[in-house]
Design a protein around this motif. Structure first.
Motif, PDB file in Angstrom:
ATOM      1  N   TYR A 170       0.805  -1.222   0.000  1.00 29.54           N
ATOM      2  CA  TYR A 170       0.000   0.000   0.000  1.00 29.54           C
ATOM      3  C   TYR A 170       0.843   1.281   0.000  1.00 29.54           C
ATOM      4  CZ  TYR A 170      -3.378  -3.501   1.499  1.00 29.54           C
ATOM      5  OH  TYR A 170      -4.160  -4.634   1.588  1.00 29.54           O
ATOM      6  N   GLY A 171       2.157   1.147  -0.140  1.00 28.65           N
ATOM      7  CA  GLY A 171       3.023   2.317  -0.088  1.00 28.65           C
ATOM      8  C   GLY A 171       2.750   3.295  -1.225  1.00 28.65           C
ATOM      9  N   PRO A 178       0.175   5.522  -5.716  1.00 27.23           N
ATOM     10  CA  PRO A 178       0.457   4.152  -5.250  1.00 27.23           C
ATOM     11  C   PRO A 178       1.674   3.564  -5.952  1.00 27.23           C
ATOM     12  CG  PRO A 178      -1.881   4.422  -5.716  1.00 27.23           C
ATOM     13  CD  PRO A 178      -1.205   5.652  -6.239  1.00 27.23           C
ATOM     14  N   LEU A 179       2.523   2.925  -5.177  1.00 29.40           N
ATOM     15  CA  LEU A 179       3.719   2.326  -5.748  1.00 29.40           C
ATOM     16  C   LEU A 179       3.393   1.091  -6.573  1.00 29.40           C
ATOM     17  CD1 LEU A 179       6.122   2.606  -2.669  1.00 29.40           C
ATOM     18  CD2 LEU A 179       6.146   4.001  -4.752  1.00 29.40           C
ATOM     19  N   ARG A 180       2.331   0.378  -6.183  1.00 25.94           N
ATOM     20  CA  ARG A 180       1.952  -0.834  -6.896  1.00 25.94           C
ATOM     21  C   ARG A 180       0.444  -0.831  -7.131  1.00 25.94           C
ATOM     22  NH1 ARG A 180       6.810  -2.040  -5.185  1.00 25.94           N
ATOM     23  NH2 ARG A 180       6.289  -1.336  -3.099  1.00 25.94           N
ATOM     24  N   VAL A 184      -3.308  -6.434  -6.878  1.00 27.45           N
ATOM     25  CA  VAL A 184      -4.633  -6.604  -6.275  1.00 27.45           C
ATOM     26  C   VAL A 184      -4.635  -7.861  -5.415  1.00 27.45           C
ATOM     27  CG1 VAL A 184      -7.109  -6.874  -6.692  1.00 27.45           C
ATOM     28  CG2 VAL A 184      -5.699  -5.541  -8.297  1.00 27.45           C
ATOM     29  N   ILE A 185      -4.915  -7.702  -4.126  1.00 23.45           N
ATOM     30  CA  ILE A 185      -5.022  -8.871  -3.254  1.00 23.45           C
ATOM     31  C   ILE A 185      -6.353  -9.565  -3.522  1.00 23.45           C
ATOM     32  CG2 ILE A 185      -5.138  -9.704  -0.884  1.00 23.45           C
ATOM     33  CD1 ILE A 185      -3.386  -7.435  -0.022  1.00 23.45           C
ATOM     34  N   ARG A 212      -1.829  -9.370 -10.779  1.00 23.14           N
ATOM     35  CA  ARG A 212      -1.355  -8.148 -11.439  1.00 23.14           C
ATOM     36  C   ARG A 212      -2.378  -7.762 -12.505  1.00 23.14           C
ATOM     37  NH1 ARG A 212       4.812  -6.696 -12.750  1.00 23.14           N
ATOM     38  NH2 ARG A 212       4.476  -4.444 -12.744  1.00 23.14           N
ATOM     39  N   VAL A 213      -3.023  -6.618 -12.307  1.00 24.60           N
ATOM     40  CA  VAL A 213      -4.080  -6.157 -13.223  1.00 24.60           C
ATOM     41  C   VAL A 213      -3.785  -4.707 -13.570  1.00 24.60           C
ATOM     42  CG1 VAL A 213      -6.551  -5.885 -13.593  1.00 24.60           C
ATOM     43  CG2 VAL A 213      -5.711  -7.701 -12.089  1.00 24.60           C
TER      44      VAL A 213
END
Length: 290
Positions: A170-171, A178-180, A184-185, A212-213
């Motif tokens: 969540y960084g 958002p870094l990522r 998606v969890i 990864r979406v």
């Protein structure tokens, strides 16, 4: 008789076979742990089987296990996918090679070139202190993941490990982006302290399933993550009984997502630094050594 034993084995369900493999392993001692590495905790085979199932792989897709150990997870990778396993211990990867058709790389995951992309990555990384190594491996694994791909990772729990995971997941950067944002969890499965009893530790762990979406619309339309708490399972048999029939949401797949990725060229060192190929003494299959 041996014939009766073979007939019984054939009659077992795959999950029952996974349990038989697990209970056939001796509990680790200080001597065996020293040979295998202090940060190596073998995933119970029934858990490894479910982790591979949750990858939701299709024929022809590429799969990776970056810390294969003796093969408790990789033995369940499908025969119709392009599988790769990485393991630094020659002793452990030699054992893993007995039960998989995967390409084997005897080296460190850190040295696997980022050009190698996969539709599914399944892993129990080395944990490290406070989950530091686990999250570093998770971060690298995500960079190897194709759009539409999935990671199923078994990682440690605890204040320090959870903080590291949250910062990774969540960084935000200095512009509050958002870094990522494409991570998606899809599911979190909490495991009991008994999970690694035979590996000689009672560390608390959980399995995180991350897709990864890259498409923002698809991300917004995805259902909320599934949450399963198995931490109350009193012993390993209870865990196996409860995890056997758990299903999680399917991947949102991209057609030919990895086909456009650059292919790794072992000859130029793209798979590992200066790899060389040997043949496994028992199975007579290729073995790649750094």
């Amino acid at each position: 008789s041996r014939e009766k034993d073979r007939a019984l084995t054939k009659a077992l369900s795959p999950f029952d076979r996974a349990k038989s493999y697990y209970f056939g392993q001796l509990k680790k001692t200080s001597a065996t742990k020293a040979r295998e590495g202090k940060d190596y905790f073998a995933t119970p085979e029934p858990v490894g089987m479910k982790m591979v199932e949750w990858l939701n792989l299709e024929g022809g897709e590429k799969a990776l296990e970056p810390s294969a150990g003796h093969g408790a997870i990789s033995r369940w990778l499908p025969d119709n996918t392009e599988n790769t396993i990485v393991e630094p211990s020659f002793e452990l990867i030699s054992r893993a090679a007995l039960n998989t058709n995967a390409k084997q790389i005897n080296g460190n995951f850190e040295d696997l070139n980022i050009v190698n992309k996969y539709h599914g990555i399944v892993m129990t990384p080395p944990f490290g202190v406070g989950g530091k190594t686990a999250i570093e491996h998770l971060d690298k694994a995500f960079r190897h993941l194709s759009d539409g791909g999935r990671i199923v990772a078994l990682i440690p729990e605890g204040p320090a490990a959870d903080k590291r995971f949250d910062e990774w997941m969540y960084g935000r950067d200095d512009k509050d982006k958002p870094l990522r944002e494409d991570a998606v969890i899809r599911a979190v499965i909490r495991l009991p302290a008994s999970t690694f009893d035979r590996a000689g530790t009672n560390v608390r762990t959980r399995i995180v399933v991350i897709d990864r979406v890259r498409d923002e619309t698809q991300r917004k339309d995805m259902p909320s993550e599934a949450s399963v708490d198995l931490s109350g399972a009193g012993d390993i048999n209870s865990l196996f009984s409860r995890i056997e029939n758990i299903d999680i949401p399917a991947r949102i797949k991209k057609e030919a997502a990895a086909s456009s990725e650059p292919a790794a060229d072992a000859g130029t060192g793209s798979a590992l630094l200066a790899p060389k190929e040997t043949t496994h003494a028992i199975k007579k299959i290729p073995l790649f050594v750094a």
